[in-house]
Motif scaffolding. Structure first.
Motif, PDB file in Angstrom:
ATOM      1  N   MET A 155       1.044  -1.138  -0.017  1.00 51.10           N
ATOM      2  CA  MET A 155       0.112   0.009   0.017  1.00 51.10           C
ATOM      3  C   MET A 155       0.863   1.253  -0.060  1.00 51.10           C
ATOM      4  O   MET A 155       2.001   1.120   0.562  1.00 51.10           O
ATOM      5  CB  MET A 155      -0.975  -0.058   1.171  1.00 51.10           C
ATOM      6  CG  MET A 155      -2.075  -1.062   0.991  1.00 51.10           C
ATOM      7  SD  MET A 155      -3.378  -0.397  -0.151  1.00 51.10           S
ATOM      8  CE  MET A 155      -4.167   0.802   0.771  1.00 51.10           C
ATOM      9  N   PRO A 156       0.265   2.275  -0.531  1.00 55.34           N
ATOM     10  CA  PRO A 156       1.269   3.695  -0.493  1.00 55.34           C
ATOM     11  C   PRO A 156       1.569   4.095   0.763  1.00 55.34           C
ATOM     12  O   PRO A 156       0.581   3.872   1.757  1.00 55.34           O
ATOM     13  CB  PRO A 156       0.521   4.434  -1.435  1.00 55.34           C
ATOM     14  CG  PRO A 156      -1.014   3.937  -1.353  1.00 55.34           C
ATOM     15  CD  PRO A 156      -0.948   2.315  -1.372  1.00 55.34           C
ATOM     16  N   LYS A 157       2.499   5.084   1.028  1.00 51.89           N
ATOM     17  CA  LYS A 157       2.792   5.303   2.379  1.00 51.89           C
ATOM     18  C   LYS A 157       1.749   6.157   2.890  1.00 51.89           C
ATOM     19  O   LYS A 157       1.689   6.244   4.022  1.00 51.89           O
ATOM     20  CB  LYS A 157       4.150   6.338   2.352  1.00 51.89           C
ATOM     21  CG  LYS A 157       5.306   5.179   2.064  1.00 51.89           C
ATOM     22  CD  LYS A 157       6.531   6.145   1.993  1.00 51.89           C
ATOM     23  CE  LYS A 157       7.908   5.399   1.753  1.00 51.89           C
ATOM     24  NZ  LYS A 157       8.962   5.984   1.689  1.00 51.89           N
ATOM     25  N   GLU A 158       1.087   7.123   2.133  1.00 48.89           N
ATOM     26  CA  GLU A 158       0.182   7.875   2.486  1.00 48.89           C
ATOM     27  C   GLU A 158      -1.203   7.237   2.927  1.00 48.89           C
ATOM     28  O   GLU A 158      -2.071   7.840   3.570  1.00 48.89           O
ATOM     29  CB  GLU A 158      -0.139   8.999   1.612  1.00 48.89           C
ATOM     30  CG  GLU A 158      -0.700   8.564   0.097  1.00 48.89           C
ATOM     31  CD  GLU A 158       0.222   8.337  -0.732  1.00 48.89           C
ATOM     32  OE1 GLU A 158      -0.018   8.118  -1.848  1.00 48.89           O
ATOM     33  OE2 GLU A 158       1.320   8.107  -0.271  1.00 48.89           O
ATOM     34  N   VAL A 186      -2.677   1.353   5.128  1.00 49.82           N
ATOM     35  CA  VAL A 186      -3.756   0.176   5.766  1.00 49.82           C
ATOM     36  C   VAL A 186      -4.811  -0.058   4.806  1.00 49.82           C
ATOM     37  O   VAL A 186      -5.552   0.853   4.404  1.00 49.82           O
ATOM     38  CB  VAL A 186      -4.067   0.471   7.390  1.00 49.82           C
ATOM     39  CG1 VAL A 186      -5.232  -0.770   7.655  1.00 49.82           C
ATOM     40  CG2 VAL A 186      -3.164   0.747   8.284  1.00 49.82           C
ATOM     41  N   ILE A 187      -5.025  -1.214   4.518  1.00 51.57           N
ATOM     42  CA  ILE A 187      -6.223  -1.527   3.559  1.00 51.57           C
ATOM     43  C   ILE A 187      -7.588  -1.469   4.343  1.00 51.57           C
ATOM     44  O   ILE A 187      -7.628  -2.118   5.262  1.00 51.57           O
ATOM     45  CB  ILE A 187      -6.108  -2.937   2.688  1.00 51.57           C
ATOM     46  CG1 ILE A 187      -4.473  -3.012   1.862  1.00 51.57           C
ATOM     47  CG2 ILE A 187      -6.908  -3.244   1.956  1.00 51.57           C
ATOM     48  CD1 ILE A 187      -4.266  -4.497   1.427  1.00 51.57           C
ATOM     49  N   PRO A 226      -5.535   3.121  -2.317  1.00 51.77           N
ATOM     50  CA  PRO A 226      -6.871   2.756  -3.130  1.00 51.77           C
ATOM     51  C   PRO A 226      -7.872   2.106  -2.211  1.00 51.77           C
ATOM     52  O   PRO A 226      -7.700   1.278  -1.294  1.00 51.77           O
ATOM     53  CB  PRO A 226      -6.377   1.964  -4.420  1.00 51.77           C
ATOM     54  CG  PRO A 226      -5.029   1.231  -3.508  1.00 51.77           C
ATOM     55  CD  PRO A 226      -4.732   2.538  -2.801  1.00 51.77           C
ATOM     56  N   ARG A 227      -9.203   2.047  -2.773  1.00 52.72           N
ATOM     57  CA  ARG A 227     -10.303   1.371  -1.849  1.00 52.72           C
ATOM     58  C   ARG A 227     -10.188   0.131  -2.074  1.00 52.72           C
ATOM     59  O   ARG A 227      -9.330  -0.537  -2.990  1.00 52.72           O
ATOM     60  CB  ARG A 227     -11.706   1.708  -2.492  1.00 52.72           C
ATOM     61  CG  ARG A 227     -12.091   3.088  -2.155  1.00 52.72           C
ATOM     62  CD  ARG A 227     -13.351   3.361  -2.821  1.00 52.72           C
ATOM     63  NE  ARG A 227     -14.517   2.846  -1.995  1.00 52.72           N
ATOM     64  CZ  ARG A 227     -15.048   3.324  -0.948  1.00 52.72           C
ATOM     65  NH1 ARG A 227     -14.584   4.381  -0.497  1.00 52.72           N
ATOM     66  NH2 ARG A 227     -16.018   2.650  -0.535  1.00 52.72           N
ATOM     67  N   LEU A 228     -10.620  -0.861  -1.211  1.00 47.43           N
ATOM     68  CA  LEU A 228     -10.755  -2.298  -1.540  1.00 47.43           C
ATOM     69  C   LEU A 228     -11.239  -2.809  -2.696  1.00 47.43           C
ATOM     70  O   LEU A 228     -10.918  -3.615  -3.203  1.00 47.43           O
ATOM     71  CB  LEU A 228     -11.318  -2.930  -0.352  1.00 47.43           C
ATOM     72  CG  LEU A 228     -11.182  -4.453  -0.636  1.00 47.43           C
ATOM     73  CD1 LEU A 228     -10.008  -4.988  -0.086  1.00 47.43           C
ATOM     74  CD2 LEU A 228     -12.245  -5.100   0.704  1.00 47.43           C
ATOM     75  N   SER A 229     -12.187  -2.023  -3.228  1.00 51.32           N
ATOM     76  CA  SER A 229     -12.719  -2.458  -4.495  1.00 51.32           C
ATOM     77  C   SER A 229     -11.781  -2.154  -5.636  1.00 51.32           C
ATOM     78  O   SER A 229     -11.666  -2.781  -6.618  1.00 51.32           O
ATOM     79  CB  SER A 229     -13.949  -1.582  -4.889  1.00 51.32           C
ATOM     80  OG  SER A 229     -13.997  -0.359  -4.713  1.00 51.32           O
TER      81      SER A 229
END
Length: 509
Positions: A236-239, A242-243, A249-252
């Motif tokens: 995931m990106p640093k900003e 957490v998913i 990005p959204r989970l979708s």
């Protein structure tokens, strides 16, 4: 796999069971999800996923109509190259993982595998309705060309998919020489109901956001999301480390990248952790609930999200059964035998869920090229044992002499509307309702017959086979979530709660 694995063609025994001799096939309407595509956004470059995918050979072979210098129309053949920016914003050509620059796809574009699968879908449609059933002619000419009606959303991948399916159904060799270009009907985005249209329907956007927020509150801190984060959270990106259902990005969106990569070659694969069976199961389950549970719980959600389309499908069947056509409407009154509409995963699941045929706790997100066929039949052995019908004024509809519902439609103004196939069945006259007798609707999802819960009751299906819903019962179920004025209702209830305290199940559940 996110690519649909089609079943073999029906055997002779299956055909006899699926298409009984006493039922005449009258009309088929097919909703088809577009084929395989690229992700709608470039994600997970830090995981080695190429930003640009070289799977669009069509980009080398574009043709457009242009006005020539002498005032006549001509054709310009061209190829597309995409440009992006490198370090210091320097312009540079977008290239695939091996340096390809002439077949690079746009985000969300139909790819070469997507063209092949939608072409193959058209070939399967031809095998069934032309070769096996003889329902459609072997070739198209000027006299029978109108038997096939094409429709698409204004999104390019859906349009190209229905084009590919049509070529599979009627290749050039099966089209008469000199046959003019085939019409494909589209709508402007503000009028589109062939997919759940949040952009054009403000109230539906509210409802969609509310159910997505509820899904986030249910799953963001749950064990399923913890497992997903453990496996793939490191990319995931640093900003947004957490998913979550509503992360960035959204989970979708993560599911979008996973499913797109699963449908293509090793050059665009993610690390193996993304394809962990439990990751795939949890992501599919949560995203399916986020996007589609509203159709299971809210009549307003069904009505504004997909009710307009279901109303269109039903209207066409009623017009075919009653030989009624809308007056003054150019083009829509053609007596087609088969229609194909290029649409989206959200269309497929929304239609099925609203009719009670898709369960978000059990069923999977629709694969690329998933499709629903709505088949209209007429019974040919009239006089045999029949279910309760419109003309009998039995249990299916209230008596016109005893209900307030009939009185709404018994005014002089409504008597004109009673001739319309869009009129709710409770407001139709007895003669108009009687025209629906001996007609049945059967749905096949990816070539598997579907039984609608509303049609299981006695009198609402063909004797001995619940998958054949009476047209009257199907219309009655569809009426329950077909809007009277979609655009007007999209602007209603904006100050009301989006999620009601009482769950409103689809018809029959």
């Amino acid at each position: 796999m996110s690519t649909l694995q089609p079943r073999p063609p029906y055997s002779d025994d299956e055909l006899r069971r699926l298409y009984p001799a006493n039922l005449e096939l009258r009309q088929v309407q097919i909703l088809l999800r577009h084929g395989e595509r690229t992700p709608v956004s470039a994600r997970f470059k830090n995981a080695g996923l190429a930003a640009h995918w070289p799977y669009c050979e069509a980009a080398k072979n574009f043709k457009d109509v242009v006005l020539s210098v002498n005032g006549s129309w001509d054709t310009l053949q061209w190829k597309r190259r995409l440009e992006t920016s490198a370090a210091n914003d320097a312009p540079t050509l977008a290239a695939g993982s091996r340096g390809e620059v002439d077949a690079v796809c746009q985000p969300g574009e139909l790819t070469d595998p997507g063209r092949r699968t939608t072409l193959a879908l058209g070939q399967r449609i031809r095998r069934l309705y032309v070769d096996q059933l003889g329902f459609l002619p072997k070739g198209l000419d000027a006299e029978n060309e109108a038997q096939v009606y094409l429709r698409s959303t204004p999104i390019q991948r859906a349009l190209e998919s229905v084009q590919q399916a049509f070529i599979g159904l009627y290749p050039a060799a099966n089209q008469a020489a000199g046959l003019g270009p085939k019409a494909i009907v589209t709508r402007s985005m503000q009028d589109e109901t062939l997919f759940p249209n949040e952009g054009a329907c403000k109230r539906f956007a509210q409802l969609s956001a509310a159910f997505a927020e509820r899904t986030a509150s249910l799953y963001n801190d749950g064990p399923e999301m913890a497992y997903i984060n453990k496996k793939i959270g490191k990319w995931m990106p640093k900003e947004s480390p957490v998913i979550k259902v509503d992360s960035h990005p959204r989970l979708s969106g993560i599911m979008d990248s996973i499913n797109a990569t699963r449908a293509h070659g090793p050059a665009t694969n993610l690390p193996s952790e993304f394809y962990d069976p439990k990751v795939l199961e949890h992501v599919d389950r949560i995203c399916t609930e986020e996007w589609f549970v509203g159709y299971q719980e809210s009549e307003e959600y069904r009505k504004l999200g997909i009710g307009g389309l279901v109303g269109d499908l039903t209207q066409r069947m009623v017009e075919s059964a009653t030989s009624s056509k809308p007056s003054g409407a150019v083009g829509v009154q053609d007596d087609f035998k088969l229609s194909m509409a290029g649409c989206h995963d959200t269309t497929i699941a929304a239609v099925l869920t609203s009719l009670g045929a898709f369960n978000v706790a059990r069923d999977k997100w629709p694969n690329f090229t998933s499709n629903i066929a709505f088949e209209l039949f007429k019974r040919t052995d009239a006089g045999a044992s029949q279910p309760a019908s419109a003309s009998s004024n039995g249990a299916m509809w209230p008596s016109k002499d005893k209900t307030w519902w009939y009185s709404i439609f018994s005014s002089p103004k409504a008597s004109v509307a009673a001739t319309s196939a869009r009129t709710p069945i409770a407001g139709m006259s007895t003669p108009d309702r009687a025209k629906l007798d001996d007609h049945y609707v059967r749905i096949r999802y990816n070539d598997t017959p579907v039984t609608l819960p509303y049609c299981r009751s006695t009198g609402k299906h063909l004797d001995g086979d619940e998958s054949f819903c009476t047209l009257a019962a199907f219309k009655e179920a569809a009426d329950g979530f077909t809007p009277k004025d979609w655009k007007a209702e999209c602007g209603m209830n904006l100050a009301e709660p989006a999620i009601r305290p009482v769950v409103q199940r689809p018809p029959g559940l």
